[in-house]
Design a protein around this motif. Structure first.
Motif, mmCIF file in Angstrom:
data_model
loop_
_atom_site.group_PDB
_atom_site.id
_atom_site.type_symbol
_atom_site.label_atom_id
_atom_site.label_comp_id
_atom_site.label_asym_id
_atom_site.label_seq_id
_atom_site.Cartn_x
_atom_site.Cartn_y
_atom_site.Cartn_z
ATOM 1 N N UNK A 115 0.843 -1.191 0.000
ATOM 2 C CA UNK A 115 0.000 0.000 0.000
ATOM 3 C C UNK A 115 0.876 1.236 0.000
ATOM 4 N N UNK A 116 0.336 2.318 -0.541
ATOM 5 C CA UNK A 116 1.051 3.601 -0.560
ATOM 6 C C UNK A 116 0.089 4.703 -0.162
ATOM 7 N N UNK A 117 0.628 5.777 0.413
ATOM 8 C CA UNK A 117 -0.187 6.953 0.713
ATOM 9 C C UNK A 117 0.534 8.182 0.184
ATOM 10 N N UNK A 118 -0.233 9.252 -0.038
ATOM 11 C CA UNK A 118 0.312 10.368 -0.805
ATOM 12 C C UNK A 118 -0.198 11.719 -0.321
ATOM 13 N N UNK A 119 0.531 12.750 -0.724
ATOM 14 C CA UNK A 119 0.119 14.125 -0.502
ATOM 15 C C UNK A 119 -1.196 14.420 -1.223
ATOM 16 N N UNK A 120 -1.551 13.611 -2.214
ATOM 17 C CA UNK A 120 -2.817 13.832 -2.923
ATOM 18 C C UNK A 120 -4.036 13.402 -2.105
ATOM 19 N N UNK A 121 -3.810 12.928 -0.870
ATOM 20 C CA UNK A 121 -4.901 12.569 0.021
ATOM 21 C C UNK A 121 -5.414 11.157 -0.134
ATOM 22 N N UNK A 122 -4.787 10.375 -1.008
ATOM 23 C CA UNK A 122 -5.288 9.033 -1.289
ATOM 24 C C UNK A 122 -4.374 7.939 -0.758
ATOM 25 N N UNK A 123 -4.927 6.745 -0.671
ATOM 26 C CA UNK A 123 -4.190 5.513 -0.405
ATOM 27 C C UNK A 123 -4.429 4.585 -1.585
ATOM 28 N N UNK A 124 -3.380 3.929 -2.049
ATOM 29 C CA UNK A 124 -3.491 2.986 -3.160
ATOM 30 C C UNK A 124 -2.991 1.616 -2.726
ATOM 31 N N UNK A 125 -3.608 0.580 -3.258
ATOM 32 C CA UNK A 125 -3.187 -0.799 -3.035
ATOM 33 C C UNK A 125 -2.636 -1.319 -4.357
ATOM 34 N N UNK A 126 -1.455 -1.922 -4.300
ATOM 35 C CA UNK A 126 -0.772 -2.376 -5.508
ATOM 36 C C UNK A 126 -0.491 -3.879 -5.423
ATOM 37 N N UNK A 127 -0.535 -4.534 -6.581
ATOM 38 C CA UNK A 127 -0.149 -5.940 -6.703
ATOM 39 C C UNK A 127 0.910 -6.001 -7.787
ATOM 40 N N UNK A 128 2.119 -6.392 -7.429
ATOM 41 C CA UNK A 128 3.238 -6.345 -8.374
ATOM 42 C C UNK A 128 3.033 -7.277 -9.567
ATOM 43 N N UNK A 129 2.103 -8.218 -9.462
ATOM 44 C CA UNK A 129 1.838 -9.149 -10.567
ATOM 45 C C UNK A 129 0.904 -8.543 -11.609
ATOM 46 N N UNK A 130 0.293 -7.393 -11.293
ATOM 47 C CA UNK A 130 -0.737 -6.829 -12.170
ATOM 48 C C UNK A 130 -0.266 -5.618 -12.953
ATOM 49 N N UNK A 131 1.047 -5.423 -13.086
ATOM 50 C CA UNK A 131 1.545 -4.283 -13.833
ATOM 51 C C UNK A 131 1.807 -3.078 -12.948
#
Length: 473
Positions: free
Chosen positions: A291-307
Motif C-alpha cells: 500500500x502507498x499513501x500520498x500528498x494527494x490525500x489518497x491511499x493505493x493498493x498495488x499488486x506487483x503481478x498486475x503491472x
C-alpha cells in the motif's frame, strides 16, 4: 507534509522555584495540586511550570546521538523473543539531519542497562494518565519492584558510518536486521550491511561509549537514484530482501534481491498518485501486495503481478496522508495519519462496499508524523504528532460509566482527569519537541522508542500490558 527538523497526560503543574524536572518544589512557594495537563487547552500561569509524574511510567529514559534524527529503526536482536525483565538492552540504527551534508552519518548503537520497575496495573480508566518530561524518570520513592541495577544510568554505545546528505528515513530488513535501507535527501536510496558494527557493539561494553564514537567510511551494498528525494520505503516481511521505495515525484520502484547481496531495481515505476508518495507498507500476508499513501490525500493498493497501475485507490483524508501502518496481527486493518491531525482505521475487507473507515480520530490538531500498530496487541496503536505528543490508543476500549466511576473513586487523590477525552485514548506522552517517528519494540512488550528534534525517548507506560497473554496472542 511536515518533515525536516530545523510527557503525557498527567503532568503536574507547580510553581517555579526549582529546576525543571527535579521533582521538588521551593519551600518558599507553595505548590499547587497535581492536575492533568491538556495540551492546547490548558495554559501555564506566570510562575508555573510542568512537572513529570514518574508514577505513570515503568521506565522512561532520554538520550541523543549528536545531530537530530528524523528517522530510526529498532534492530531485531538475539537476546530473546519476549523480554519482560529489567534491565533491558536495545539496538538501533538512525540517520542524522546535520547542518552540512558532509556532517551526516548513520548511527548504529546499543543502549544497555535500561532500568525500570514492574508493578501491578491500576484499574484501566477511559483514558489513563502519563507524565511530562524527557529526563530519566525512574521513581526513587517506589522501590518495591525497582530493578536492582536501577542506580546505574543506561549506557549508550555508538558507531557511525559517514553518509552524504541527511537521512529522510531508515529501515532495517525484517529477516536480516543488520541490512538496512536509507533514503537520502540527495535522491539516493542505499542499502548497507552493518553486521561488523553490531558485532563490535555486542562483544564489548566499552566500544563506542558516548563521547568516543568511532566514525567509519563504508561503501553501500547497493544504491539507486530516484528523480527526486523521498521518504517512503519498506522491506517485505514475507520475502527477504524485497523492497519498495517511493519519492516526491510520485514514483515507486521495486527492488528485487539477486544473488550475492545485490538488488535489481525496476527502473519502470509504479505510477498512480498525483503528488508525493509519503509512505509505503507491504501486506503482512500477501507477498506481492503493498500500500502507498500520498500528498494527494489518497491511499493505493498495488499488486506487483498486475503491472504498474494500482489495484485499488481511494480518498483517505482531506489533506496530505503522511504515514500509514498495516496491522500485522489483524491484516485487514490499515491505519493512516494526515497533515490535518486526524488519523483513521480502515477494514480493507469493506473497500468494495465503499466506506471502509471503522474508526476516525480528531484528537491531534497538528500533522500526524508517525503511526504504528502494536506488535503484541492487535487493537493497540501509537501515534505521534507535531503537537509534541505521542499518544497510545486501544480500539477495543469503550466508555463504561460504572467502571470509570469505580476507578475515579480509587484514584481521586491522585488523578484529576479531563472529562472529554476519547475512551480509546490510553496514554499521552509529552516532553519531546517536534516528535518525528516512533516504534514499538517487537521483543519487549510495552516499550516504545521515539525520536524528536531534541533526541530520543525510551518509554514504558505503567498502564500498557507488559507481558503477553497466556495464549500468545
Amino acid at each position: 507534509m511536515t518533515r525536516s527538523i530545523k510527557n503525557p497526560k498527567k503532568a503536574k503543574r507547580k510553581n517555579k522555584g526549582s529546576k525543571k524536572g527535579d521533582g521538588s518544589s521551593s519551600s518558599s512557594v507553595p505548590s499547587m495540586p497535581a492536575k492533568v495537563w491538556q495540551p492546547g487547552v490548558d495554559k501555564l500561569e506566570e510562575g508555573e511550570e510542568l512537572q513529570c509524574d514518574p508514577s505513570a511510567y515503568n521506565s522512561l529514559h532520554a538520550f541523543h546521538i549528536g545531530w537530530p534524527c528524523l528517522s530510526f529503526d529498532i534492530i531485531h536482536d538475539t537476546l530473546g523473543l519476549v523480554r519482560t525483565e529489567f534491565p533491558h538492552t536495545v539496538y538501533f540504527m538512525a540517520g542524522t539531519q546535520a547542518e552540512k551534508a558532509s556532517w551526516n552519518s548513520i548511527g548504529i548503537f546499543k543502549v544497555s542497562n535500561i532500568t525500570g520497575r514492574r508493578r501491578e496495573l491500576m484499574p484501566k480508566p477511559a483514558a489513563d494518565d502519563s507524565a511530562m518530561d524527557s529526563d530519566d524518570s525512574d521513581s526513587e520513592d517506589d522501590s518495591e519492584d525497582e530493578d536492582p541495577d536501577s542506580s546505574r544510568s543506561p549506557i549508550l554505545q555508538l558507531r557511525k558510518v559517514t553518509h552524504e546528505g541527511s537521512i529522510n528515513r531508515i529501515r532495517s530488513m525484517t529477516q536480516t536486521p543488520h541490512i538496512c535501507a536509507a533514503w537520502a535527501d540527495t535522491g539516493y536510496v542505499q542499502v548497507w550491511d552493518f553486521s561488523s558494527h553490531l558485532n563490535a557493539l555486542a562483544e564489548s561494553e566499552t566500544e563506542g561509549v558516548q563521547g568516543a564514537a568511532a566514525v567509519f567510511n563504508q561503501d553501500p551494498l547497493a544504491k539507486f537514484k530516484h528523480k527526486d528525494e523521498g521518504y517512503a520505503i519498506d522491506w517485505s516481511p514475507l520475502v527477504p530482501g524485497r523492497l519498495v521505495s517511493g519519492d516526491c515525484k510520485n514514483c515507486i520502484h521495486l527492488w528485487e534481491p539477486t544473488s550475492g547481496a545485490t538488488w535489481n531495481v525496476d527502473k519502470t515505476p509504479f505510477v498512480g498518485h498525483t503528488a508525493s508518495v509519503e509512505d509505503l507498507q507491504w501486506s503482512p500476508t500477501e507477498p506481492h501486495v503493498f500500500a502507498s499513501c500520498s500528498v494527494d490525500g489518497s491511499i493505493a493498493i498495488w499488486d506487483t503481478r498486475l503491472g504498474k497501475s494500482s489495484a485499488a485507490s481511494f480518498k483517505a483524508h482531506n489533506a496530505d496522508v503522511n504515514v500509514m501502518s498495516w496491522n500485522r496481527l489483524a491484516s485487514c486493518m490499515l491505519a493512516s495519519g494526515s497533515d490535518d491531525g486526524t488519523f483513521s482505521i480502515r477494514d480493507l475487507r469493506l473497500l468494495k462496499e465503499g466506506d471502509a473507515v471503522v474508526a476516525h480520530f480528531e484528537y491531534h490538531k497538528h500533522p500526524i508524523t508517525s503511526i504504528e500498530w502494536s506488535p503484541h496487541e492487535p487493537s493497540s496503536l501509537a501515534v505521534s504528532s507535531s503537537d509534541h505528543q505521542l499518544t497510545i490508543w486501544d480500539l477495543s476500549l469503550e466508555k463504561d460509566e460504572e467502571e470509570e466511576a469505580e476507578f475515579k473513586a480509587q484514584t481521586k487523590e491522585h488523578v484529576n482527569a479531563p472529562e472529554d477525552l476519547p475512551p480509546q485514548l490510553l496514554f499521552i506522552h509529552q516532553g519531546q519537541k517536534d516528535i518525528k517517528e516512533l516504534h514499538w519494540h517487537s521483543q519487549i512488550p510495552g516499550m516504545i522508542v521515539s525520536t524528536a528534534g531534541d533526541g530520543f525517548n525510551i518509554l514504558m507506560p505503567s498502564n500498557i500490558q507488559t507481558t503477553l497473554p497466556s495464549d500468545g496472542a
